[in-house]
Structures are given as C-alpha cells and as structure tokens.
Design a protein around this motif. Structure first.
Motif, PDB file in Angstrom:
ATOM      1  N   ALA A 278     -14.147  25.714 -24.985  1.00  0.00           N
ATOM      2  CA  ALA A 278     -13.254  26.861 -25.165  1.00  0.00           C
ATOM      3  C   ALA A 278     -13.280  27.283 -26.623  1.00  0.00           C
ATOM      4  CB  ALA A 278     -11.828  26.505 -24.743  1.00  0.00           C
ATOM      5  N   TRP A 279     -13.003  28.572 -26.866  1.00  0.00           N
ATOM      6  CA  TRP A 279     -12.976  29.056 -28.241  1.00  0.00           C
ATOM      7  C   TRP A 279     -12.100  30.301 -28.368  1.00  0.00           C
ATOM      8  CZ3 TRP A 279     -17.159  29.715 -24.993  1.00  0.00           C
ATOM      9  CH2 TRP A 279     -17.615  31.019 -24.798  1.00  0.00           C
ATOM     10  N   SER A 280     -11.696  30.569 -29.605  1.00  0.00           N
ATOM     11  CA  SER A 280     -10.924  31.768 -29.918  1.00  0.00           C
ATOM     12  C   SER A 280     -11.191  32.151 -31.368  1.00  0.00           C
ATOM     13  CB  SER A 280      -9.422  31.532 -29.691  1.00  0.00           C
ATOM     14  OG  SER A 280      -8.694  32.732 -29.883  1.00  0.00           O
ATOM     15  N   TYR A 281     -10.692  33.325 -31.750  1.00  0.00           N
ATOM     16  CA  TYR A 281     -10.987  33.878 -33.074  1.00  0.00           C
ATOM     17  C   TYR A 281      -9.700  34.109 -33.865  1.00  0.00           C
ATOM     18  CZ  TYR A 281     -15.448  34.814 -30.794  1.00  0.00           C
ATOM     19  OH  TYR A 281     -16.626  34.676 -30.104  1.00  0.00           O
ATOM     20  N   GLY A 282      -9.844  34.247 -35.176  1.00  0.00           N
ATOM     21  CA  GLY A 282      -8.695  34.467 -36.032  1.00  0.00           C
ATOM     22  C   GLY A 282      -7.909  35.704 -35.647  1.00  0.00           C
ATOM     23  N   ASP A 283      -8.617  36.803 -35.351  1.00  0.00           N
ATOM     24  CA  ASP A 283      -7.950  38.031 -34.929  1.00  0.00           C
ATOM     25  C   ASP A 283      -7.149  37.808 -33.652  1.00  0.00           C
ATOM     26  OD1 ASP A 283      -8.832  39.528 -37.033  1.00  0.00           O
ATOM     27  OD2 ASP A 283     -10.495  40.477 -35.953  1.00  0.00           O
ATOM     28  N   SER A 284      -7.695  37.005 -32.739  1.00  0.00           N
ATOM     29  CA  SER A 284      -7.022  36.748 -31.466  1.00  0.00           C
ATOM     30  C   SER A 284      -5.756  35.934 -31.671  1.00  0.00           C
ATOM     31  CB  SER A 284      -7.968  36.015 -30.511  1.00  0.00           C
ATOM     32  OG  SER A 284      -9.126  36.776 -30.264  1.00  0.00           O
ATOM     33  N   VAL A 285      -5.843  34.927 -32.539  1.00  0.00           N
ATOM     34  CA  VAL A 285      -4.668  34.097 -32.822  1.00  0.00           C
ATOM     35  C   VAL A 285      -3.572  34.944 -33.467  1.00  0.00           C
ATOM     36  CG1 VAL A 285      -3.807  32.108 -34.117  1.00  0.00           C
ATOM     37  CG2 VAL A 285      -6.062  32.006 -33.023  1.00  0.00           C
ATOM     38  N   HIS A 286      -3.957  35.827 -34.391  1.00  0.00           N
ATOM     39  CA  HIS A 286      -2.968  36.708 -35.024  1.00  0.00           C
ATOM     40  C   HIS A 286      -2.371  37.668 -33.999  1.00  0.00           C
ATOM     41  CE1 HIS A 286      -1.019  39.524 -37.686  1.00  0.00           C
ATOM     42  NE2 HIS A 286      -1.811  40.505 -37.268  1.00  0.00           N
ATOM     43  N   ALA A 287      -3.207  38.236 -33.130  1.00  0.00           N
ATOM     44  CA  ALA A 287      -2.715  39.163 -32.109  1.00  0.00           C
ATOM     45  C   ALA A 287      -1.732  38.473 -31.168  1.00  0.00           C
ATOM     46  CB  ALA A 287      -3.885  39.741 -31.315  1.00  0.00           C
ATOM     47  N   TYR A 288      -1.962  37.189 -30.914  1.00  0.00           N
ATOM     48  CA  TYR A 288      -1.089  36.436 -30.003  1.00  0.00           C
ATOM     49  C   TYR A 288       0.322  36.315 -30.566  1.00  0.00           C
ATOM     50  CZ  TYR A 288       0.398  32.713 -26.806  1.00  0.00           C
ATOM     51  OH  TYR A 288       1.069  31.968 -25.860  1.00  0.00           O
ATOM     52  N   THR A 289       0.452  36.255 -31.889  1.00  0.00           N
ATOM     53  CA  THR A 289       1.789  36.156 -32.490  1.00  0.00           C
ATOM     54  C   THR A 289       2.617  37.403 -32.215  1.00  0.00           C
ATOM     55  OG1 THR A 289       1.034  37.082 -34.607  1.00  0.00           O
ATOM     56  CG2 THR A 289       0.892  34.691 -34.339  1.00  0.00           C
ATOM     57  N   VAL A 290       1.958  38.533 -31.976  1.00  0.00           N
ATOM     58  CA  VAL A 290       2.662  39.794 -31.715  1.00  0.00           C
ATOM     59  C   VAL A 290       2.741  40.083 -30.221  1.00  0.00           C
ATOM     60  CG1 VAL A 290       2.742  42.269 -32.207  1.00  0.00           C
ATOM     61  CG2 VAL A 290       1.818  40.688 -33.913  1.00  0.00           C
ATOM     62  N   PHE A 291       1.644  39.862 -29.506  1.00  0.00           N
ATOM     63  CA  PHE A 291       1.552  40.276 -28.106  1.00  0.00           C
ATOM     64  C   PHE A 291       1.340  39.098 -27.151  1.00  0.00           C
ATOM     65  CE2 PHE A 291      -0.230  43.875 -30.631  1.00  0.00           C
ATOM     66  CZ  PHE A 291       0.829  44.744 -30.449  1.00  0.00           C
ATOM     67  N   GLY A 292       1.712  37.901 -27.584  1.00  0.00           N
ATOM     68  CA  GLY A 292       1.521  36.720 -26.736  1.00  0.00           C
ATOM     69  C   GLY A 292       2.669  36.456 -25.791  1.00  0.00           C
ATOM     70  N   ASP A 293       3.579  37.429 -25.645  1.00  0.00           N
ATOM     71  CA  ASP A 293       4.703  37.225 -24.723  1.00  0.00           C
ATOM     72  C   ASP A 293       4.248  37.239 -23.271  1.00  0.00           C
ATOM     73  OD1 ASP A 293       4.008  39.876 -24.891  1.00  0.00           O
ATOM     74  OD2 ASP A 293       5.968  40.585 -25.560  1.00  0.00           O
ATOM     75  N   VAL A 294       3.215  38.048 -22.974  1.00  0.00           N
ATOM     76  CA  VAL A 294       2.665  38.126 -21.611  1.00  0.00           C
ATOM     77  C   VAL A 294       1.152  37.983 -21.695  1.00  0.00           C
ATOM     78  CG1 VAL A 294       2.416  39.538 -19.541  1.00  0.00           C
ATOM     79  CG2 VAL A 294       4.530  39.658 -20.882  1.00  0.00           C
ATOM     80  N   ILE A 295       0.588  37.021 -20.959  1.00  0.00           N
ATOM     81  CA  ILE A 295      -0.857  36.830 -20.981  1.00  0.00           C
ATOM     82  C   ILE A 295      -1.414  36.876 -19.558  1.00  0.00           C
ATOM     83  CG2 ILE A 295      -0.753  35.448 -23.089  1.00  0.00           C
ATOM     84  CD1 ILE A 295      -1.284  32.961 -21.385  1.00  0.00           C
ATOM     85  N   THR A 296      -2.644  37.306 -19.465  1.00  0.00           N
ATOM     86  CA  THR A 296      -3.384  37.303 -18.199  1.00  0.00           C
ATOM     87  C   THR A 296      -4.526  36.303 -18.325  1.00  0.00           C
ATOM     88  OG1 THR A 296      -2.874  39.626 -17.742  1.00  0.00           O
ATOM     89  CG2 THR A 296      -4.766  38.675 -16.605  1.00  0.00           C
ATOM     90  N   PHE A 297      -4.605  35.362 -17.400  1.00  0.00           N
ATOM     91  CA  PHE A 297      -5.688  34.379 -17.391  1.00  0.00           C
ATOM     92  C   PHE A 297      -6.602  34.722 -16.226  1.00  0.00           C
ATOM     93  CE2 PHE A 297      -6.994  29.693 -16.797  1.00  0.00           C
ATOM     94  CZ  PHE A 297      -8.073  29.860 -17.638  1.00  0.00           C
ATOM     95  N   ASP A 298      -7.737  35.371 -16.539  1.00  0.00           N
ATOM     96  CA  ASP A 298      -8.663  35.835 -15.509  1.00  0.00           C
ATOM     97  C   ASP A 298      -9.717  34.774 -15.222  1.00  0.00           C
ATOM     98  OD1 ASP A 298     -11.277  37.292 -14.588  1.00  0.00           O
ATOM     99  OD2 ASP A 298      -9.651  38.704 -14.201  1.00  0.00           O
ATOM    100  N   THR A 299      -9.827  34.379 -13.961  1.00  0.00           N
ATOM    101  CA  THR A 299     -10.811  33.366 -13.555  1.00  0.00           C
ATOM    102  C   THR A 299     -11.649  33.871 -12.386  1.00  0.00           C
ATOM    103  OG1 THR A 299      -9.129  32.340 -12.120  1.00  0.00           O
ATOM    104  CG2 THR A 299      -9.384  31.434 -14.338  1.00  0.00           C
ATOM    105  N   THR A 300     -11.944  35.164 -12.360  1.00  0.00           N
ATOM    106  CA  THR A 300     -12.629  35.749 -11.203  1.00  0.00           C
ATOM    107  C   THR A 300     -14.148  35.712 -11.314  1.00  0.00           C
ATOM    108  OG1 THR A 300     -12.412  37.955 -12.203  1.00  0.00           O
ATOM    109  CG2 THR A 300     -10.713  37.290 -10.650  1.00  0.00           C
ATOM    110  N   TYR A 301     -14.681  35.226 -12.431  1.00  0.00           N
ATOM    111  CA  TYR A 301     -16.134  35.198 -12.584  1.00  0.00           C
ATOM    112  C   TYR A 301     -16.625  33.766 -12.805  1.00  0.00           C
ATOM    113  CZ  TYR A 301     -16.354  40.279 -13.003  1.00  0.00           C
ATOM    114  OH  TYR A 301     -16.288  41.622 -12.749  1.00  0.00           O
ATOM    115  N   ARG A 302     -17.834  33.512 -12.316  1.00  0.00           N
ATOM    116  CA  ARG A 302     -18.480  32.231 -12.543  1.00  0.00           C
ATOM    117  C   ARG A 302     -19.980  32.455 -12.688  1.00  0.00           C
ATOM    118  NH1 ARG A 302     -17.045  28.210  -9.880  1.00  0.00           N
ATOM    119  NH2 ARG A 302     -18.924  27.009 -10.306  1.00  0.00           N
ATOM    120  N   SER A 303     -20.674  31.433 -13.180  1.00  0.00           N
ATOM    121  CA  SER A 303     -22.123  31.502 -13.344  1.00  0.00           C
ATOM    122  C   SER A 303     -22.789  30.503 -12.411  1.00  0.00           C
ATOM    123  CB  SER A 303     -22.514  31.192 -14.797  1.00  0.00           C
ATOM    124  OG  SER A 303     -23.916  31.049 -14.904  1.00  0.00           O
TER     125      SER A 303
END
Length: 692
Positions: A278-303
């Motif tokens: 798993a991985w994430s980015y600095g911009d994503s972590v910062h965005a989560y502090t503002v908009f992390g109240d509601v998250i969508t966890f999408d698991t509809t794709y596989r390889s």
C-alpha cells in the motif's frame, strides 16, 4: 479458438458477494440493460440484423479496402445461408497485393492427404463440393486514391443453402465472447465437464439448449487450448509476477527517498515474496486532514495477470470532485487482508478515523471495518446495489424484471423504516422471491444501504449520481492502457499530484432570489456547494411555516405534496434541526431550516452551518480571486441592459429580428472559440464598463 489477451491488466471483479463461487456479476455500465435472454438474442442475430441493408454484390462495385469488401460479402453470405473464406491472392512488386479471391466455404475439393502411420486413421468427411460461388476483387489507383472493385461475381451454388437457425452454427459465425471465455475458464478450473459448462451458460443466459452462439465442440477446443497455454506459460507468469511486484516495491522505496512525505508499507509471505503493498502521497495525507470525514474504499477492480485485488481510497473535495487518498494491492479478499489494509491506511493518515466509509457489498470487508473502525459509520454505496440487480434478477424474473426494477427504485427512497419493511415484504411476495438468496442478502445489509437507515449518516454528497460518475471516470483514467504494475504506479502518482489538478475558475454564480442569505452564501461557498444550497433556498420559498411553541415549527409545502417536517429552533445557541436530517447527511442546510431562518429575519447563515469543507478557503488548489465574482456582477448588469434594449429594437420588424438573431448566433460561435478569459482580462472588462 484462443482467448484474446487484454491490453489492460485490470478488470472488474465478477465474484458475487453472496459467497457462492458459481454466482457472478456482469458489469455493463448503468443498470439499464435488458434481460439476459434478450442479450443473447441480440448476440446471435446481430449479424443478420446488420445485414438487412446488404444487397447482392455486382461486378464494378467499389470498396475502399479489401477488408470492407470481405465484411460486406460475409454479411451477404450469412443472410443467404452460407459462409465464405479467403482463397487466392495475387501480388506484384509495384502494387503489392492487387487481387483477392473470396469463395464459398464449400468451394473446391479436399486434396487427399498422406495418412499418418497409425493403426486406425480418422477419415473425416469434407464439406467441400466444388461450389463455384465467388467474389473476385481487383485493386486500382484512381487519382492517387487506392480502391478495390468487383471484377467477377457468381452466386450460383451446387449445394443446399442453410436456414437462419443453421447458418449461425457454421464455424465462421461461431464466436466465444471474452466475458464467456472468463466464465468457461472459471467453471473448468472448478472441475465442471464441458457438457455441464454449456448447460450452465444456457441457464445463466436464459436461452434454450443449442441456442448459444457457439457449440460444445468450440468450448472443448477452447478449454484444451487454454490449458495447454497455461501449462506452458505458468512458470513464466509466476516469474513475471514476482519481478513486477519487486519492481513496484523498489519504485516505492525510490519515491520515499525523493519525497519525504511519501508513505508505503508491505507484507511478505513465508518465501519473502511481496504479498500486500500500500502507498500514499504527501498531497493525499494533507487532503485527508481537510476532506477525510467521508471516504470511499473502492474494491471493484482486480488483476488476473498478477492475482491481486486493487483497493483505492477516495474522498470528495469542496468542488464535488474525487480526491485520491491511497492505494493498496492485496493477494486475496479475506478479512485478514482487509484488516491489514485498513490498519495501514489509518497509519498513513496519522490515526485519524473517518466519520463514514462507503464500500461495495462484501462480508469480509464489513467484518474488517467493524473491528478496525468501530466508531465509523459503514455505508454500502447504493449504485453498487443497483448495478447488480440485472445479474441477480433479470433471469429469474424474465419479462417482469423491468417492473421489479421500477418498484425497487421507488422502495429505495421510501421515507420510514416501517414503511420500507412493509413494502419490502409485499415486493418479495409479489415477485415470488421469498427463497431468493440475493433478496435475503440485500435485506441483511439493509441498515447499510437503504436511505431510511443511513439518513442521519454524514456522506458529504458522496452518493450523488454526479459524484458516482466522476469517481468511475477517475478510476478508468488511472487504470486505462496499462500492461504492468510499474506503469500503474506512475499513473497513480500523476493523478495524486495536486499540481496536475485543473485549477477551478470562479464560475459565475447567478443570484436567483435576491435574499441576503443567498448573497452571504455566495461569498463563502464554492460554486459546487453554493449551487446545492441555492437549490434549497429557491425551493424554501414554496414552504409555509406554522409555529408550534417551544421553538418548534411545522414546515409544509404549499401544495402538501411531500408531507410535514418538524424544525426545532434554539435561538440562544443558534441551533436548528430538521426531521429530514439533510444537514446531518450532506452538510448543506435543507429548505425547511432555511425557511425558518428567513422567517426569523436571518440575513446570514449561522457560522456553524457553513462547514469548512464546503468553503472556498478549504480548496486544495487555489481558485481565482473572489473579486472576480463582483466584477462578473457588473458585467451581468451591463449585458442585461444591453440585451433588453436589443430585444426591444429587434421586435419592430421581422427583418430586424432576423438580422439580430443571425448576428448574435455568429457572435456566440466566435466567442465560444475564444480562449477563456483570465482574471486580469475580466477585471479590465469591468473597468471598461464603468468608464463607459
């Protein structure tokens, strides 16, 4: 017949959440498809339907290419009860291939073959009987343009032509579609014999025996070819998986060196091979502090290539757009794997839990969320439920499915829990679904997907149709055209970088009611949030309020079309609550609360009811200066005045009106082709107006 390799390593997961491995879900875009039987009828008759306008070929007929001619002749052949094949071609040094011969499938005679040195050689009967039906093409170049013309044509056959239900069984017209190929391989891997596989496909598609667009022999040949290919390439595929996952891990390590804010984690198996990552980015972590109240966890794709499940975490920003939070690749869909994924994500986001998480139907994921996010509301996305209805109910219900779907949609938006459960029982009884496992599954999950149960959960408009479409487009953008994990990693990195996000221009927000409360909202909210609130403000004008005492108000539409709502107003604390729970659900005040505030002579929305997540100041990517909005107001007033004068003058005569209409249309087309004005140009325009 071999399976066509995909150009993309990602496919939608087809395993059904009911837990039955034999049950699968077909994704065909929006859930507006016809029943499966109709789909297979379309599949088997599409060629004959498309050939309705195909006339008999003739000598001198011209085609742009030899492929176009072959397709035309093939459609003609199918419509007339035979098939064709490519015979001789002739080429020269200057023109290349300049002649093509297409003949009936029964043209010519089989040449006797030297029999193999076996005790009982097979003596197959040939279908060739010397039929003389044919179409010969010749290439010519006319004024530098290459074209093909029919030089010879004969439609004389020396054999019986087939009826429609027989011609579809000719080898040239038998085809196993990619979705059916995947299903056949799954059933074969589970130990189903070929004859049972064919029966299962017939049942799933709702067709009569023998009505599939292929026969049992095709399935047997396909399975045999695939097994041979898998055996030959299994070692190479295993090596590719190990090398590519190792390259992905190295890419994560290299990124963490270049970017100190990049975070990643992984697990290994007993052989020290990468298992989950798993991985994430600095911009994503910062965005989560503002908009992390509601998250969508999408698991509809596989390889299938790598045997990995893809999970992507998203949020919704103050402009209503998806924002990337993180990504995970899992070896399986077990509860333990999901538990590790959630633990890792929370670690990336510094331990902050979301208020609400939206997912697909999945019992293992539900168990993991209950353990790792005990205080987070878990919601099943309604569009995930609706997208499965066709696969679940179109076959057992047949022609009744359309009616069932309409009643199900109505039921999803029923107001009360008691009303839902009563109507649900009536729906199940009416369509005879009492023993259906999928109906039982939906009912067991009802507290997570039905609006009546989740009305009080904060979703920040994450279940609107617009956001669903934006999320689907975002996913397809990061998943398209990839052949390895390395390219996927790079594409995700581009999508997560806020510097690559399109800057939001301050689109003009037109005032509709002239209420001070609307003016106030426009100066604070993003255009997306303001449009949602403005819709409620406009509709609030159609409601009447009746004071009930103790700060409570009964709010009702003037036509009494959608019931009564109870609004509680506590002036000392500037608190307002409505029984519809729209603010708790979306963070946008409802029309009923707004009506009470307007009656109470409020000129501004109370501060606590303008959430920071919807404000202009919470934007991750800077927007244009708000002063542009006021400049736009001046422009609008000037244009309104000019347009009113122009309309008055143009209505004197028809000639005047036609001239104005023609010139305005031309001017509008010209303006649409101009580049978008920047802030400086807009302010300059305002200055010019004021000066004039």
């Amino acid at each position: 017949m071999t399976m066509k390799p995909s150009n993309n390593i990602w496919i939608r997961c087809q395993q059904c959440p009911c837990g039955d491995w034999k049950c699968y879900v077909k994704y065909e875009g929006d859930d507006q498809t016809s029943v499966s039987s109709q789909l297979i009828k379309n599949e088997t008759t599409s060629a004959s339907a498309s050939s309705e306008a195909v006339f008999t070929p003739y000598v001198g007929q011209i085609f742009k290419s030899d492929d176009d001619a072959f397709e035309y002749y093939s459609n003609f052949a199918r419509k007339n009860g035979f098939s064709i094949r490519k015979a001789r071609s002739t080429e020269s040094q200057n023109l290349g291939i300049y002649r093509r011969d297409f003949v009936c499938y029964r043209s010519g005679f089989n040449q006797p073959r030297k029999k193999a040195n076996v005790e009982h050689p097979r003596d197959r009967k040939s279908v060739r009987c010397g039929c003389d039906a044919k179409l010969y093409l010749t290439k010519e170049i006319v004024e530098g343009v290459t074209q093909w013309y029919v030089s010879q044509f004969s439609n004389v056959h020396n054999h019986e032509l087939l009826e429609d239900d027989q011609v579809r069984l000719l080898p040239a017209y038998r085809k196993i579609q990619e979705a059916d190929q995947e299903r056949i391989l799954l059933l074969s891997k589970a130990g189903f014999p070929v004859n049972r596989i064919v029966k299962v496909l017939e049942l799933e598609k709702g067709v009569q025996p023998g009505q599939l667009p292929f026969i049992e022999k095709d399935v047997r040949n396909f399975v045999r070819t695939c097994k041979k290919t898998v055996q030959e390439n299994d070692a190479l595929l295993t090596e590719k998986r190990e090398n590519d996952t190792l390259e992905l891990l190295e890419a994560c390590k290299a990124m963490s060196v270049r970017d100190a804010n990049f975070v990643y984690d992984y697990t290994t198996d007993e052989n020290n091979k990468v298992e989950n990552i798993a991985w994430s980015y600095g911009d994503s972590v910062h965005a989560y502090t503002v908009f992390g109240d509601v998250i969508t966890f999408d698991t509809t794709y596989r390889s299938i290539t790598y045997g990995l499940l893809l999970g992507v975490w998203f949020g919704i920003d103050n402009h209503g757009k998806p924002i990337f939070f993180g990504c995970v690749l899992l070896q399986d869909e077990s509860s333990n794997s999901f538990t590790w994924a959630l633990q890792t994500f929370l670690h990336f986001m510094r331990g902050r839990h979301p208020q609400t998480i939206l997912t697909d139907l999945d019992s293992s994921l539900r168990d993991a969320i209950a353990r790792e996010l005990p205080n987070t509301k878990h919601v099943i996305c309604l569009w995930h439920v609706l997208s499965k209805l066709s696969s679940w109910f179109s076959l057992p219900l047949g022609s009744q499915y359309v009616e069932f779907k309409a009643e199900f949609d109505t039921l999803c938006h029923s107001v009360g829990i008691e009303e839902f459960e009563h109507q649900w029982n009536l729906l199940v009884a009416r369509f005879g679904l009492a023993s259906d496992k999928h109906i039982a599954l939906l009912f067991s999950y009802r507290t997570s997907w039905l609006l009546s149960y989740i009305r009080g959960y904060f979703l920040a408009r994450s279940m609107t149709a617009d956001f669903s479409q934006s999320l689907d487009a975002f996913l397809k953008r990061i998943l398209s055209g990839q052949t390895c994990l390395q390219s996927f990693f790079e594409q995700v990195g581009v999508a997560a970088d806020l510097r690559n996000q399109s800057r939001e221009g301050m689109q003009y927000m037109h005032i509709k009611t002239c209420l001070p409360i609307e003016e106030n909202a426009r100066s604070i909210l993003t255009p997306y949030a303001f449009n949602a609130l403005q819709h409620e403000i406009v509709l609030s004008m159609q409601y009447a309020t009746t004071e009930m005492g103790n700060g409570s108000y009964l709010v009702q539409h003037y036509k009494k079309m959608d019931g009564e709502y109870l609004v509680i107003w506590i002036p000392q604390e500037e608190q307002i609550h409505c029984s519809c729970k729209e603010f708790e659900h979306s963070g946008i005040l409802c029309r009923h609360c707004l009506r009470v505030l307007i009656v109470k002579n409020y000129f501004e929305i109370p501060e606590k009811y303008v959430l920071f997540r919807w404000r202009l100041e919470s934007s991750l990517v800077p927007v244009e200066d708000q002063n542009a909005q006021w400049s736009s107001d001046e422009c609008v007033q000037a244009f309104h005045s000019l347009a009113a004068t122009l309309l008055t003058e143009s209505l004197f005569t028809k000639e005047r009106f036609n001239h104005v209409h023609r010139e305005l249309t031309r001017l509008l087309d010209y303006v649409k082709d101009m580049p978008v004005c920047n802030e400086f140009a807009l302010n300059m325009a305002a200055n010019n107006i004021s000066e004039s």
